[in-house]
Design a protein around this motif. Structure first.
Motif, mmCIF file in Angstrom:
data_model
loop_
_atom_site.group_PDB
_atom_site.id
_atom_site.type_symbol
_atom_site.label_atom_id
_atom_site.label_comp_id
_atom_site.label_asym_id
_atom_site.label_seq_id
_atom_site.Cartn_x
_atom_site.Cartn_y
_atom_site.Cartn_z
ATOM 1 N N ALA A 58 0.838 -1.199 0.000
ATOM 2 C CA ALA A 58 0.000 0.000 0.000
ATOM 3 C C ALA A 58 0.874 1.250 0.000
ATOM 4 C CB ALA A 58 -0.920 -0.003 1.206
ATOM 5 N N LEU A 59 1.943 1.232 0.804
ATOM 6 C CA LEU A 59 2.837 2.390 0.882
ATOM 7 C C LEU A 59 3.499 2.638 -0.481
ATOM 8 C CD1 LEU A 59 4.391 4.476 2.791
ATOM 9 C CD2 LEU A 59 6.216 2.800 2.739
ATOM 10 N N CYS A 60 4.006 1.539 -1.047
ATOM 11 C CA CYS A 60 4.700 1.617 -2.336
ATOM 12 C C CYS A 60 3.751 2.154 -3.411
ATOM 13 C CB CYS A 60 5.150 0.210 -2.696
ATOM 14 S SG CYS A 60 6.672 0.199 -3.549
ATOM 15 N N LEU A 61 2.579 1.570 -3.453
ATOM 16 C CA LEU A 61 1.581 1.980 -4.444
ATOM 17 C C LEU A 61 1.146 3.423 -4.198
ATOM 18 C CD1 LEU A 61 0.316 0.178 -6.673
ATOM 19 C CD2 LEU A 61 -1.737 0.067 -5.254
ATOM 20 N N MET A 64 3.715 5.843 -5.395
ATOM 21 C CA MET A 64 3.712 5.908 -6.864
ATOM 22 C C MET A 64 2.498 6.685 -7.383
ATOM 23 S SD MET A 64 5.165 2.218 -7.925
ATOM 24 C CE MET A 64 6.842 1.771 -7.573
ATOM 25 N N ILE A 65 1.348 6.433 -6.776
ATOM 26 C CA ILE A 65 0.141 7.169 -7.191
ATOM 27 C C ILE A 65 0.315 8.660 -6.874
ATOM 28 C CG2 ILE A 65 -2.328 7.517 -6.689
ATOM 29 C CD1 ILE A 65 -2.496 4.419 -6.342
ATOM 30 N N ALA A 66 0.900 8.934 -5.693
ATOM 31 C CA ALA A 66 1.135 10.336 -5.312
ATOM 32 C C ALA A 66 2.078 10.998 -6.317
ATOM 33 C CB ALA A 66 1.728 10.391 -3.909
ATOM 34 N N ALA A 67 3.129 10.251 -6.711
ATOM 35 C CA ALA A 67 4.082 10.810 -7.681
ATOM 36 C C ALA A 67 3.378 11.092 -9.006
ATOM 37 C CB ALA A 67 5.242 9.838 -7.884
ATOM 38 N N ALA A 68 2.569 10.117 -9.459
ATOM 39 C CA ALA A 68 1.871 10.277 -10.741
ATOM 40 C C ALA A 68 0.882 11.443 -10.696
ATOM 41 C CB ALA A 68 1.144 8.990 -11.101
ATOM 42 N N LEU A 223 4.597 12.691 -16.788
ATOM 43 C CA LEU A 223 5.513 11.902 -15.958
ATOM 44 C C LEU A 223 6.146 10.756 -16.752
ATOM 45 C CD1 LEU A 223 6.832 11.410 -13.240
ATOM 46 C CD2 LEU A 223 4.883 10.010 -12.592
ATOM 47 N N ILE A 224 5.350 10.085 -17.572
ATOM 48 C CA ILE A 224 5.900 8.960 -18.346
ATOM 49 C C ILE A 224 6.943 9.476 -19.348
ATOM 50 C CG2 ILE A 224 5.335 7.138 -20.028
ATOM 51 C CD1 ILE A 224 2.645 6.819 -18.578
ATOM 52 N N ASP A 225 6.638 10.596 -20.007
ATOM 53 C CA ASP A 225 7.563 11.124 -21.013
ATOM 54 C C ASP A 225 8.865 11.663 -20.400
ATOM 55 O OD1 ASP A 225 5.881 10.446 -23.036
ATOM 56 O OD2 ASP A 225 4.993 12.433 -23.275
ATOM 57 N N ASN A 226 8.804 12.026 -19.137
ATOM 58 C CA ASN A 226 9.997 12.622 -18.512
ATOM 59 C C ASN A 226 10.453 11.844 -17.283
ATOM 60 O OD1 ASN A 226 10.191 15.286 -20.111
ATOM 61 N ND2 ASN A 226 8.048 15.227 -19.465
ATOM 62 N N TYR A 227 10.051 10.548 -17.199
ATOM 63 C CA TYR A 227 10.301 9.823 -15.958
ATOM 64 C C TYR A 227 11.790 9.719 -15.619
ATOM 65 C CZ TYR A 227 11.850 5.468 -18.208
ATOM 66 O OH TYR A 227 12.554 4.535 -18.916
#
Lengths: 388, 43
Positions: A58-61, A64-68, A223-227
């Motif tokens: 949950a933390l990891c996800l 990642m969701i927060a970053a996205a 985010l995907i284009d500049n990850y």
């Protein structure tokens, strides 16, 4: 025998014996409880459990969701975007934010935009000072865009220039040098794999293709284009978010830096010589990159383009490069500028810089030399702005 | 109470594992894709 009595007249011995009966039962209970609690916590901490696995996932996800959700173009162009910079020297993070701001809100009115490498940057005072000097001479504001960065490549120059927008008006000063014309385009492969800018640019992608590489697939998701930009900086970004601190861009880093010692000078000289040994075979290709850049701003009534030579240490000219080589380079760039209908400035013959004004072959490290170089550029900019 | 502390321990273990897992995933992506802050000064 004197018997001690309590305040209410009770027998002290009786009280003490009563306490002695109570204490041994209370103390072990508390200790046992603490021990039992600690043991339960350690048990939960050390034994594998589904709860721990669930929390970890949950933390990891969640991160990642927060970053996205949080890492967007809007965040990168916001005032707090410095959180995404590696450190104060991360020119490309700061330039990306500025470029994204211009893409959102193009510069209004005439501007002077300075685009080039660190050698050009270290020769000039900060953008605010140049703007103040121009405003004082012109009698009206003349904002300056500082898009100069360490080791800037043709790909980055094109991307940053394009961010000024098709309606940009004013003067575009592009740094040029012997070293730039001798650059190996295969070196750009590293920058395609490890992009330094955090935005996608059609001109940048065109430059990647022109140099024989294929730009990464673009999805349209920021985010995907500049990850790679963000993945490369994830540790400092997390630290900045947790500590609430953000780096402040350090735009001039050579001032006061001691001059290169004998070993450093010799090493730089070797690198420079090796690079310049390919000048003749690579110069036209690299001028082609400048040609594509100039074509982004075709209307000379709107945008005047200046190709400005970087400062050159006279010692490097005499001992490493050779005067004849430098003269031939100047003639080549002058001819190119004439063909393109742009201006070529080399302030080196008139600025009177001495070897003591340099950290190495091209980077000025003294304030008075920087001031002199800036003054010379401002003197030349004034008539160009007044009589385009 | 004892059960609550056990759960707290498990949650703390989860936080540590989550942080390690996140770090491992991002580092793996970093190594796999070559994403790094390119430093190039001077020439």
């Amino acid at each position: 025998m004197i018997k001690s009595q309590t305040a209410d007249g009770g027998d002290m011995d009786q009280l003490v014996s009563a306490q002695a009966e109570i204490e041994p039962t209370v103390a072990p209970t508390l200790t046992t409880r603490i021990r039992a609690g600690r043991s339960a916590f350690l048990d939960g901490l050390l034994r594998p459990s589904l709860v721990a696995v669930f929390v970890a996932l949950a933390l990891c996800l969640g991160v990642m969701i927060a970053a996205a959700t949080l890492i967007t173009e809007q965040a990168m162009m916001a005032q707090g975007a410095a959180l995404f910079a590696q450190d104060p020297l991360d020119d490309y993070a700061f330039a990306s934010s500025e470029a994204l701001r211009f893409q959102r809100q193009p510069p209004v009115g005439a501007h002077v935009a300075l685009i080039g490498t660190a050698a050009l940057r270290e020769g000039l005072t900060v953008g605010g000072d140049i703007a103040a000097r121009l405003a004082q001479r012109l009698g009206h504001p003349m904002p300056v865009v500082d898009f100069m960065s360490g080791g800037q490549s043709g790909i980055e120059t094109a991307a940053l220039a394009e961010s000024l927008g098709p309606d940009f008006r004013g003067i575009l000063v592009l740094g040029i040098s012997l070293s730039r014309l001798a650059a190996d385009s295969s070196e750009l492969g590293g920058l395609v794999r490890e992009p330094r800018l955090a935005f996608v640019s059609a001109a940048g992608d065109a430059e990647i293709r022109a140099n024989g590489f294929e730009p990464p697939h673009r999805t349209g998701n920021y985010l995907i284009d500049n990850y790679k930009f963000f993945v490369a900086r994830y540790r400092p970004i997390l630290w900045h978010l947790l500590s609430g601190t953000a780096p402040v861009h350090d735009t001039r880093t050579y001032l006061g830096r001691p001059a290169a010692d004998t070993a450093e000078w010799a090493s730089d000289a070797l690198i420079l010589k090796a690079r310049l040994s390919h000048y003749q075979e690579r110069a036209e290709g690299n001028l082609g990159s400048l040609d594509r850049l100039i074509r982004l701003f075709p209307d000379r009534n709107k945008v005047q383009i200046v190709l400005m030579e970087i400062p050159l240490n006279p010692r490097a000219m005499d001992q490493v490069i050779g005067r004849a080589f430098v003269e031939a380079h100047r003639a080549r760039v002058q001819a190119f500028a004439r063909r393109e209908g742009v201006v070529y400035w080399d302030l080196n013959p008139t600025a009177g810089l001495l070897p003591a004004d340099f950290q190495d072959w091209a980077h000025i490290n003294s304030a008075h030399a920087q001031d002199r170089w800036t003054s010379q550029m401002v003197e030349r900019l004034i008539p160009l702005i007044q009589n385009p | 109470m004892k059960n609550l502390l056990r759960r707290a321990g498990q949650a703390f273990q989860g936080l540590i594992l989550g942080a390690l897992l996140f770090g491992a995933i991002v580092t793996m992506v970093q190594i796999e894709t070559g994403a790094r802050v390119f430093r190039y000064q001077g020439f």
